[in-house]
Structure formats: C-alpha cells, structure tokens
Design a protein around this motif. Structure first.
Motif, PDB file in Angstrom:
ATOM      1  N   LYS A   1       2.503  -8.910  15.738  1.00  0.00           N
ATOM      2  CA  LYS A   1       3.272  -9.014  17.255  1.00  0.00           C
ATOM      3  C   LYS A   1       2.327  -8.699  18.374  1.00  0.00           C
ATOM      4  CE  LYS A   1       8.291  -8.966  16.049  1.00  0.00           C
ATOM      5  NZ  LYS A   1       9.322  -7.960  16.336  1.00  0.00           N
ATOM      6  N   ILE A   2       1.675  -7.776  18.080  1.00  0.00           N
ATOM      7  CA  ILE A   2       0.722  -7.300  19.169  1.00  0.00           C
ATOM      8  C   ILE A   2      -0.622  -7.237  18.880  1.00  0.00           C
ATOM      9  CG2 ILE A   2       2.290  -5.804  19.983  1.00  0.00           C
ATOM     10  CD1 ILE A   2       0.568  -3.382  19.012  1.00  0.00           C
TER      11      ILE A   2
ATOM     12  N   SER B   1      -3.529  -5.798  17.537  1.00  0.00           N
ATOM     13  CA  SER B   1      -4.369  -5.004  18.195  1.00  0.00           C
ATOM     14  C   SER B   1      -5.091  -4.094  17.149  1.00  0.00           C
ATOM     15  CB  SER B   1      -3.569  -4.208  19.232  1.00  0.00           C
ATOM     16  OG  SER B   1      -3.112  -4.855  20.202  1.00  0.00           O
TER      17      SER B   1
ATOM     18  N   THR C   1       5.761  -3.120  24.911  1.00  0.00           N
ATOM     19  CA  THR C   1       4.633  -3.857  25.449  1.00  0.00           C
ATOM     20  C   THR C   1       5.311  -4.157  26.708  1.00  0.00           C
ATOM     21  OG1 THR C   1       5.743  -5.928  24.301  1.00  0.00           O
ATOM     22  CG2 THR C   1       4.305  -4.889  23.127  1.00  0.00           C
TER      23      THR C   1
END
Length: 286
Positions: A117-118, A120, A65
């Motif tokens: 965590k992301i 998305s 990231t």
C-alpha cells in the motif's frame, strides 16, 4: 412471568455478563530498588541472559497516510528472529506477500520496509542515529521491548539516570546532557520486568510508548513479553500503532546461511526510499 421463561432469560444474562471485558488485576506492590544504579544493574543482568531466539505470532498494524482520513488496518502472521545483542529480523505476511513487512538491524545499520500500500523502504546507520522513533516500527524499540539492553545503548552512563517509585513501578528516567527527559522505563518492582517504555522527543513530549505484557521464560534467567504494543503519538489523534502477539518463543541456533540472509538489508524495488539521518527520514531520488 412464567418460571420456564425466567430461567432461560437469567441464564442468557449471566452468559452475556461473563463475555464482557475482563478486568485486569492490579499489580502487586513490592519494595523497589534503592538507586538508579541498582535498577540498571538488575535490567542489565536480565539482558545478559538473553539467548538467540525464534518466534511466531500475529501483528495488527494501524497507520495513517496523508491522503487518508482513516487509518490503514492490517492483521497478519509474523516471524521473528533475534540474535543478540543487535541483530533482529521480523517478517510480516501482508496481502499474501510473506515479506510485506520487513524490519531488521545488525551492528551497523537498521531497515524497515512496508508494501504494497505505501511501498516504502527506510534505511539508516546506527552511527548517524541515536533514536529512530520516527519510524512506524523501530528496530531499537522492538529490541528493547523484547528485553535486550533497555537501559544500555544510548544510556550515556549511569549518571544520566534517576529512579523514582510510582506504586507497583520503579521508574527509571534518563535525561540528556541538557537536562531534557528522553526516556522513561517502568519496571514492575516485584518481578523486575519492564512493563512500559516511553520515548520523548526534543520538546519533552512522549512520542512513542511500548507496552509489554504476558512474559514467558525463554531460558533460565531471561523472559520476554509475548504481548508488545507500540504506539507512535502524533498529537493530532492520528496515532500509528503496532500490536505484536507472540504465540511461540523458543531458543534458536542459527546457521551461517541464515545469519547472512536474515540480518542484512535487501532493499528490492519500492516507490519511496528513505535515508534516516539523526532520526529524520530523507527521501532519496530513484
């Protein structure tokens, strides 16, 4: 040195030597096909024998990231369902979330989500995307890695393909209408199973590599790799990678309820939502 000491030392050395990385045996070289048409025909014959299947296994995911210098690393169990020719669903149990990673597609669209965590979610329609290599893990790449239509879909006719030979491999190369190389398929010329697929970007650079190994026969005439490694190259050394190791692969008969549940997108709530158009991800307002 006393004999009593020498024997244990030698024994330990032999054990340690045996624990080193095993050398992969070189692939046998056989006569390859004479033309791209013959090679394509062999791949399509193999994919025509594909059957609906279910598999379980493990996945190791490494991705970067923007705010992190080191990659995120996750290892988790996965469940995979495939209903040829276009329906696929993969669930990964990430951080005690059985749907922490979801990848899927049907005849009309594809989707990928990763959390927490992301957080998305990506979604797009096949009609607006020829290639989706920009995703960390592409449904099209997974379908082709499993052995479904690696030379179809975006093939655009046999005239776009050429055949060369590199030792144990027949190499099918596809070029666009402007002559740019967009894909290379490496086929072992003895068993005629695909061992590697390279996807190139608009600059002629390899952007995604899928390496396939340890094939298992699912039904007569169709085998699928149980080791799939996909690397998304960035050119900066910050490459994302996914390694899927399948432990159990079996033919499967889907119920109507399963077909409706597994092969339809279910967005849910995510911090980032993207629409994929022509291979590019465009974040959507929440």
């Amino acid at each position: 040195m006393p004999r009593k000491v020498v024997i244990p030392i030698v024994t330990v050395m032999l054990i340690l030597a045996g624990c080193g990385p095993a050398r992969r045996k070189p692939l046998q070289v056989c006569p390859g096909k004479d033309s791209a048409a013959e090679a394509l025909s062999a791949l399509r014959l193999h994919s025509q024998n594909v059957t609906p299947l279910r598999a379980t296994g493990r996945c190791r995911l490494e991705y970067y990231t923007e705010e992190k210098r080191k990659p995120h690393k996750e290892a988790f169990p996965v469940w995979l369902w495939v209903n040829p020719p276009a329906e696929i669903c993969l669930h990964g149990d990430v951080a005690f979330d059985p749907r922490g990673l979801v990848l899927g597609s049907n005849n009309d669209e594809f989707w990928l989500s990763i959390r927490p965590k992301i957080s998305s979610y990506w979604r797009g329609r096949w009609s607006r995307n020829n290639n989706v290599q920009q995703l960390i893990l592409s449904p099209r790449v997974v379908l082709e890695a499993i052995g479904i239509a690696a030379a179809d879909g975006d093939a655009g006719g046999q005239g776009d393909w050429s055949l060369s030979n590199e030792g144990p491999f027949d190499v099918l190369t596809r070029r666009s209408g402007t002559g740019l190389t967009v894909k290379r398929i490496y086929i072992h010329n003895c068993d005629y199973l695909v061992r590697k697929i390279e996807y190139l970007n608009e600059f002629g650079q390899v952007e995604v590599v899928a390496e396939l190994d340890k094939y298992k026969e699912v039904v007569e005439g169709f085998s699928t790799p149980t080791s799939i490694k996909v690397v998304k190259r960035t050119g900066s050394g910050r490459d994302d990678s996914v390694r899927i190791t399948l432990k159990s692969v079996k033919p499967y008969e889907f119920t109507k309820k399963q077909l409706e549940f597994l092969f339809k997108p279910r967005p849910g709530r995510f911090k980032h939502v993207y629409e994929v158009v022509r291979g590019r991800s465009v974040e959507q307002p929440q």
